[in-house]
Enzyme design. Sequence first.
Site, mmCIF file in Angstrom:
data_model
loop_
_atom_site.group_PDB
_atom_site.id
_atom_site.type_symbol
_atom_site.label_atom_id
_atom_site.label_comp_id
_atom_site.label_asym_id
_atom_site.label_seq_id
_atom_site.Cartn_x
_atom_site.Cartn_y
_atom_site.Cartn_z
ATOM 1 N N PRO A 66 10.044 35.433 1.390
ATOM 2 C CG PRO A 66 7.838 34.735 2.293
ATOM 3 C CD PRO A 66 9.229 34.478 2.388
ATOM 4 C CG ASN A 67 5.641 38.925 -0.469
ATOM 5 O OD1 ASN A 67 5.445 38.726 -1.751
ATOM 6 N ND2 ASN A 67 5.083 38.574 0.520
ATOM 7 N NE ARG B 144 6.191 43.277 1.536
ATOM 8 C CZ ARG B 144 6.741 42.399 2.389
ATOM 9 N NH1 ARG B 144 8.011 42.100 2.374
ATOM 10 N NH2 ARG B 144 5.706 41.927 3.299
ATOM 11 C CE1 TYR C 18 8.042 44.547 6.166
ATOM 12 C CE2 TYR C 18 6.432 45.160 4.360
ATOM 13 C CZ TYR C 18 6.838 44.413 5.620
ATOM 14 O OH TYR C 18 5.877 43.549 5.811
ATOM 15 C CG ASN D 94 13.275 39.206 6.728
ATOM 16 O OD1 ASN D 94 12.467 38.773 7.205
ATOM 17 N ND2 ASN D 94 13.382 40.598 6.267
ATOM 18 C CB ALA E 250 4.583 36.165 5.485
ATOM 19 C CG HIS F 98 4.753 36.103 11.226
ATOM 20 N ND1 HIS F 98 5.434 36.447 12.266
ATOM 21 C CD2 HIS F 98 4.866 37.166 10.117
ATOM 22 C CE1 HIS F 98 5.931 37.455 11.999
ATOM 23 N NE2 HIS F 98 5.705 37.871 10.789
ATOM 24 C CG ASP G 45 10.493 21.051 12.406
ATOM 25 O OD1 ASP G 45 10.369 21.863 13.714
ATOM 26 O OD2 ASP G 45 9.650 20.429 12.343
ATOM 27 C CD GLU H 142 13.120 35.639 13.866
ATOM 28 O OE1 GLU H 142 13.304 34.831 15.007
ATOM 29 O OE2 GLU H 142 11.856 36.058 13.675
ATOM 30 C CG HIS I 42 11.624 40.123 11.554
ATOM 31 N ND1 HIS I 42 11.034 39.481 10.473
ATOM 32 C CD2 HIS I 42 11.941 39.333 12.510
ATOM 33 C CE1 HIS I 42 10.909 38.086 10.714
ATOM 34 N NE2 HIS I 42 11.527 38.073 12.234
ATOM 35 C CG LEU I 43 13.605 44.856 6.503
ATOM 36 C CD1 LEU I 43 12.828 44.554 5.152
ATOM 37 C CD2 LEU I 43 14.682 45.837 6.071
ATOM 38 C CB SER I 44 8.581 46.085 10.160
ATOM 39 O OG SER I 44 8.071 44.668 10.169
ATOM 40 N NE ARG J 268 4.152 45.487 10.123
ATOM 41 C CZ ARG J 268 4.548 44.952 8.847
ATOM 42 N NH1 ARG J 268 5.597 44.452 8.961
ATOM 43 N NH2 ARG J 268 3.435 44.939 7.943
ATOM 44 N NE ARG K 177 2.395 42.394 9.728
ATOM 45 C CZ ARG K 177 2.691 41.643 8.381
ATOM 46 N NH1 ARG K 177 3.419 40.993 7.912
ATOM 47 N NH2 ARG K 177 1.798 42.187 7.566
HETATM 48 C C1 DQA Z 1 9.008 41.246 7.954
HETATM 49 C C2 DQA Z 1 8.009 41.071 8.617
HETATM 50 C C3 DQA Z 1 7.044 40.224 8.428
HETATM 51 O O1 DQA Z 1 5.962 40.080 9.167
HETATM 52 C C4 DQA Z 1 6.406 40.508 6.833
HETATM 53 O O2 DQA Z 1 5.595 39.308 6.549
HETATM 54 C C5 DQA Z 1 7.738 40.306 5.935
HETATM 55 C C6 DQA Z 1 8.722 41.271 6.312
HETATM 56 C C7 DQA Z 1 10.107 42.283 8.046
HETATM 57 O O3 DQA Z 1 11.418 42.158 7.375
HETATM 58 O O4 DQA Z 1 9.878 43.418 8.832
HETATM 59 O O5 DQA Z 1 7.527 39.959 4.659
HETATM 60 O O6 DQA Z 1 9.924 39.873 8.046
#
Ligand code: DQA
Length: 166
Positions: free
Chosen positions: A16-17, A24, A29, A80, A83, A86, A93, A104, A106-108, A113, A117
């Site tokens: 998502p997002n 964003r 990010y 990725n 959210a 978390h 599963d 897995e 993550h950009l950040s 943070r 997270r």
């Molecule tokens: C994220 C980190 C997550 O905590 C956040 O909710 C995201 C992006 C990242 O790529 O840093 O949507 O997965």
Amino acid sequence: MQEVSKLPSILVLHGPNLNILGQREPGIYGTATLAEINQRLQQEAQLHQFTLSFLQSNHEGVLVDAIHSARDQHQGLIINAGAYTHTSIAIRDAIAAVGLATVEVHLSNIYRRETFRHHSYIAPVVLGQISGFGSDSYLLGLQALVRYLSQTTMQAHPNLSSENET
Ligand code: DQA
């Protein structure tokens, strides 16, 4: 009967997002769009003679369905989960159920943070996690997965290797 050689294949799943990357919270990010990230990954995959497929969804169930379908179509998964990392036992599963080699990303750096997270439901069921390198996290994740699959899957299923094409 002659077996048809196929390039090994990886599914890249964005949660998502991530469809609005670029606009964003660019301070967190970065400014690269999802299309740009996918294009970079595609170029890298071609160098290694891997095929990539991409899916972004804002919906947990769609991501779960995609992970289930990946079992028969791909040898590896890069995720990725945004959210859902978390919160989602369902995505965890699904990854555990299909048993695909998964990285897995993550950009950040999620550990620098907010404390909510710091926990990933996904981390215990994947090969490894790459977090904090911006869009390079995806690239590093792809490189790690390609190396892993080259050392494992290709030995078990040599007909997947492009080097065996006739
Ligand atoms: C994220 C980190 C997550 O905590 C956040 O909710 C995201 C992006 C990242 O790529 O840093 O949507 O997965």
